[in-house]
Scaffold this active site. Structure first.
Site, PDB file in Angstrom:
ATOM      1  N   HIS A 226      -4.918  -0.758   4.134  1.00 52.89           N
ATOM      2  CA  HIS A 226      -6.083   0.094   3.879  1.00 52.89           C
ATOM      3  C   HIS A 226      -6.011   1.388   4.701  1.00 52.89           C
ATOM      4  O   HIS A 226      -6.104   2.490   4.159  1.00 52.89           O
ATOM      5  CB  HIS A 226      -7.361  -0.695   4.219  1.00 52.89           C
ATOM      6  CG  HIS A 226      -8.637   0.054   3.983  1.00 52.89           C
ATOM      7  ND1 HIS A 226      -9.420  -0.165   2.876  1.00 52.89           N
ATOM      8  CD2 HIS A 226      -9.261   1.021   4.702  1.00 52.89           C
ATOM      9  CE1 HIS A 226     -10.479   0.636   2.931  1.00 52.89           C
ATOM     10  NE2 HIS A 226     -10.408   1.363   4.034  1.00 52.89           N
ATOM     11  N   GLU A 227      -5.802   1.252   5.987  1.00 58.39           N
ATOM     12  CA  GLU A 227      -5.773   2.439   6.855  1.00 58.39           C
ATOM     13  C   GLU A 227      -4.559   3.317   6.551  1.00 58.39           C
ATOM     14  O   GLU A 227      -4.633   4.536   6.636  1.00 58.39           O
ATOM     15  CB  GLU A 227      -5.799   2.036   8.338  1.00 58.39           C
ATOM     16  CG  GLU A 227      -7.034   1.238   8.774  1.00 58.39           C
ATOM     17  CD  GLU A 227      -8.362   1.823   8.319  1.00 58.39           C
ATOM     18  OE1 GLU A 227      -8.433   3.054   8.125  1.00 58.39           O
ATOM     19  OE2 GLU A 227      -9.319   1.047   8.141  1.00 58.39           O
TER      20      GLU A 227
ATOM     21  N   HIS B  19      -5.523   5.574   3.725  1.00 59.87           N
ATOM     22  CA  HIS B  19      -6.241   6.759   4.214  1.00 59.87           C
ATOM     23  C   HIS B  19      -5.245   7.727   4.842  1.00 59.87           C
ATOM     24  O   HIS B  19      -5.329   8.939   4.661  1.00 59.87           O
ATOM     25  CB  HIS B  19      -7.256   6.361   5.298  1.00 59.87           C
ATOM     26  CG  HIS B  19      -8.527   5.768   4.776  1.00 59.87           C
ATOM     27  ND1 HIS B  19      -9.302   6.368   3.815  1.00 59.87           N
ATOM     28  CD2 HIS B  19      -9.185   4.628   5.106  1.00 59.87           C
ATOM     29  CE1 HIS B  19     -10.382   5.626   3.578  1.00 59.87           C
ATOM     30  NE2 HIS B  19     -10.330   4.559   4.347  1.00 59.87           N
TER      31      HIS B  19
ATOM     32  N   HIS C 184      -3.386   9.818   2.394  1.00 58.42           N
ATOM     33  CA  HIS C 184      -4.277  10.838   1.839  1.00 58.42           C
ATOM     34  C   HIS C 184      -4.297  12.068   2.756  1.00 58.42           C
ATOM     35  O   HIS C 184      -4.259  13.209   2.300  1.00 58.42           O
ATOM     36  CB  HIS C 184      -5.678  10.230   1.713  1.00 58.42           C
ATOM     37  CG  HIS C 184      -6.588  10.926   0.744  1.00 58.42           C
ATOM     38  ND1 HIS C 184      -7.890  10.581   0.587  1.00 58.42           N
ATOM     39  CD2 HIS C 184      -6.378  11.946  -0.112  1.00 58.42           C
ATOM     40  CE1 HIS C 184      -8.451  11.358  -0.335  1.00 58.42           C
ATOM     41  NE2 HIS C 184      -7.547  12.197  -0.771  1.00 58.42           N
TER      42      HIS C 184
HETATM   43 ZN    ZN Z   1     -11.672   2.933   4.499  1.00 60.34          ZN
END
Ligand code: ZN
Length: 678
Positions: free
Chosen positions: A461-462, A465, A468
């Site tokens: 998940h991290e 990010h 991105h």
């Molecule tokens: Zn998040």
């Protein structure tokens, strides 16, 4: 010697930054910035090059000074650092407000928009559009009396929101439960029982004292065999800061909530929005109140039947009618009986070095990048590792730190944050740098750190990010990476990447038993994957209940009728909820997300981004999860785009159509493959 916070090295000099540098460094940076802002506001013929670019550069510099401070405050906290940090908060906030309400700058941006628009590219126009929008949302264009009132309303809101939070905190701390018969503690874990024992010793009473903090509450309603204990905790928890329950009337938030809703509505109307929900949507991907309500109601309609069925199965398993304080307890037992999977059992299969190698391979296979560790970079702690990303052709793209382990003086949870933002301006260039922070169990002597599958999901998940932020190609800091991205779309890349941690190919690549080196056996993999849809519909209707309640509260506010908080909640429940709730439940009184935090009219964002992520991933499932053409499109349309394009347009460019909720429903087993939503 110069203050290390004011230097311009590519990476912050962590070894040299001391708490005593913080306040003087930030003050000096803001003083210089204010002087520069004054010059820019006085430029006689403002252009993109003479006003906008320098302001972008300025924002970049302020962030370069502040980012290491707020980062160290989170991961290496000390009294001295906290004092410096807290002293800077009002300074920064005042600086940002003055900037956002500067009429000369607002006029300059409008002039540039009118006169220069045709000569500017799409990305530059977006920089200006975002800035103009933010000026208006700060109340810059209002006539003096309204502007004054707007400021007063915003200040009062800040104070009321803080008061709401204080009441919840005091109510939580103000209740304890005394156990004198050990039998009542059955099912609770040993650590919790030890702590309760120690507490009663300190207070010189017999038995055990349990407190109402979040981990204890969750443990009690999930594990305690005593229904009396579960019910007592449920009642205390769901009536905090209200007119009901064991502390009825003390710390009651009811009036605070009414005032918050009234002032939010007034603030929205001062800016010419019909209501607060409409105001909130002005910076989001969702464009209208109707669109959000329809999204939530339709999702609820589809999920509710499945949730009903899950609840009936749970009652059948328990062999009795379930009260709300029984649901968590029996759900845990049913899951164990059905899948015999425990997170602890997974650890030996997921040593961190192996998981990282597998995770980086996913990034490399999808986006053609290369990730390498580079020892020797300045770090804030010996456990921190530093990695560089380059293109297949060997060109530097960006870099990131990984601070993986829990330790004292480090904030809990996991997050990605900006260390350096990407910029390419006439004043100079910078490559993006990210912080990835997790709180995994540190390694034991002679062994690597071992992760649960939940930890693995967190890391993916991290990293999503992170990609991105790092793979952005936008040159202007205000809309590069995750900056300027609509808030209901910002969880798209992170939730998207989580899908890979559930994929059999990837599970095999990221697992390697710490003693035997064997990958996670196929049979364990399938049991693990089956848990993904366990009670997914029940969880979904619960999230939808919160989201609809929050949104309708802010969309339907009517000054003549007040907030109608419990009335709207009842209506939403009758439409959405499956598990019955007692009349005395007052959960809104402690719903900090929407009354104290930033999720007002925004709780729906969780589900909204989840739909985008599932639908984006379904494009990969259609073409192959490592299909390079699909990945290239995802990179070009979404990951690299930052806030330079409307989030819906970006999604449609990638998917060739509007988002479709069915991918999410299928992913959670709420909708069978091929079945159409009603
Ligand atoms: Zn998040």
């Amino acid at each position: 010697m110069e203050n290390p916070l004011l230097g311009s090295a590519p990476l912050p000099p962590f070894a040299q930054i001391r708490p005593e540098h913080v306040e003087p460094g930030v003050r000096e940076m803001l003083e210089r910035s204010r002087a520069r802002v004054e010059q820019l506001a006085a430029v006689p013929t403002p252009t993109f090059a003479t006003v906008v670019e320098p302001l972008e550069e300025l924002a970049h510099r302020v962030s370069r000074t502040w980012s290491p401070v707020s980062h160290l405050n989170a991961v290496l906290n000390s009294d001295a650092l906290r004092t410096g940090y807290n002293a800077c908060l009002p300074l920064l906030s005042a600086y940002q407000t003055d900037l956002a309400q500067s009429e000369p700058l607002y006029r300059a941006y409008r002039t540039i928009a009118e006169k220069e628009s045709n000569a500017l590219g799409q990305v530059q126009r977006q920089v200006i559009e975002h800035a103009l929008r933010d000026f208006r949302l700060a109340g810059v264009g209002l006539e003096p009396a309204r502007k004054e009132r707007y400021k007063a309303v915003m200040l009062e809101l800040t104070q009321l929101q803080a008061k709401f939070e204080e009441n919840v905190l005091d109510a939580t701390n103000g209740w304890t439960y005394h156990v004198s018969d050990a039998e009542e503690l059955r099912g609770l874990n040993a650590t919790l029982i030890d702590q309760a024992r120690r507490r009663s010793h300190e207070q010189r009473v017999e038995g055990w004292i349990l407190t109402l903090d979040q981990p204890t509450y969750t443990a009690v309603v999930t594990d305690a065999e005593s229904e009396t204990l579960r019910k007592a905790f449920y009642e205390a928890w769901t009536t905090r800061a209200s007119d009901r329950g064991p502390s009825a009337g003390r710390w009651d938030n009811s009036e605070v909530m009414e005032n918050i809703l009234r002032l939010r509505h007034e603030a929205a109307q001062l800016l010419d929005f019909k209501n607060y929900a409409e105001y909130a949507l002005s910076t989001r991907m969702a464009h209208s109140v109707e669109e959000v309500v329809k999204f939530l109601v339709e999702l609820a309609r589809t999920a509710r039947a499945a949730a009903q069925k899950e609840f009936e199965e749970l009652e059948a398993f328990a062999g009795r009618t379930l009260e709300p304080w029984d649901v968590g307890f029996y759900a845990e037992r049913l899951q164990r009986a059905r899948y015999s999977v425990s997170q602890e059992e997974m650890r030996p299969y997921f040593p961190l070095p192996r998981v990282l190698t597998g995770l980086f391979e996913v990034g490399e296979r999808l986006f053609g990048i290369r990730i390498r560790e580079r020892p020797g970079a300045p770090v804030w702690h010996n456990d921190v590792r530093y990695f560089e990303i380059e293109s297949a052709e060997g060109q530097a793209i960006g870099s990131f730190y990984l601070d993986a382990y829990a330790r004292s003086n480090k904030r809990g949870g996991a997050w990605m944050d900006e260390c350096v933002g990407r910029k390419r301006l006439s004043s100079g260039s910078a490559l993006p740098v990210a912080y990835l922070v997790c709180n995994f169990l540190p390694p034991n002597e002679g062994q690597p750190a071992l992760l649960t599958h939940d930890d693995v999901l967190t890391l993916f998940h991290e990293f999503g990010h992170g990609l991105h932020h790092l793979l952005t190609r936008v040159d202007y800091p205000s809309i590069a990476g995750i900056n300027g991205v609509a808030w209901d779309a910002v969880e798209l890349p992170s939730q998207f990447l989580e899908n890979y941690a559930w994929h059999p190919d990837v599970l095999t690549r990221i697992s390697s038993h710490v003693e035997t080196g064997a990958p996670l056996p196929a049979e364990t993999q399938s049991r693990l994957m089956a848990t993904r849809s366990f009670h997914a519909a029940l969880q979904m209707v619960r999230q939808l209940e919160f989201a609809l309640f929050d949104f309708r509260l802010h969309a339907e506010y009517d000054p003549a009728r007040g907030g109608r908080i419990l009335e709207i909640l009842r209506e939403v429940r009758s439409e959405v909820a499956v598990v019955p709730v007692p009349e005395w439940n007052r959960f809104p009184n402690s719903f900090g997300h929407i009354f104290a935090g930033g999720y007002a009219a925004g709780y729906y964002s969780y589900k909204w981004a989840e739909v985008l992520a599932a639908d984006a991933f379904s494009a990969f499932e259609e073409n192959g999860v490592f299909d390079r053409t699909t990945a290239r499109r995802f990179l070009d349309s979404i990951l690299a785009r930052g806030g330079s394009r409307d989030a819906l347009e970006a999604f449609m460019e990638f998917r060739g159509r509007r988002p479709d909720v069915r991918a999410l429903l299928k992913q959670h087993g709420i909708l069978a493959a091929g079945e159409l939503a009603a």
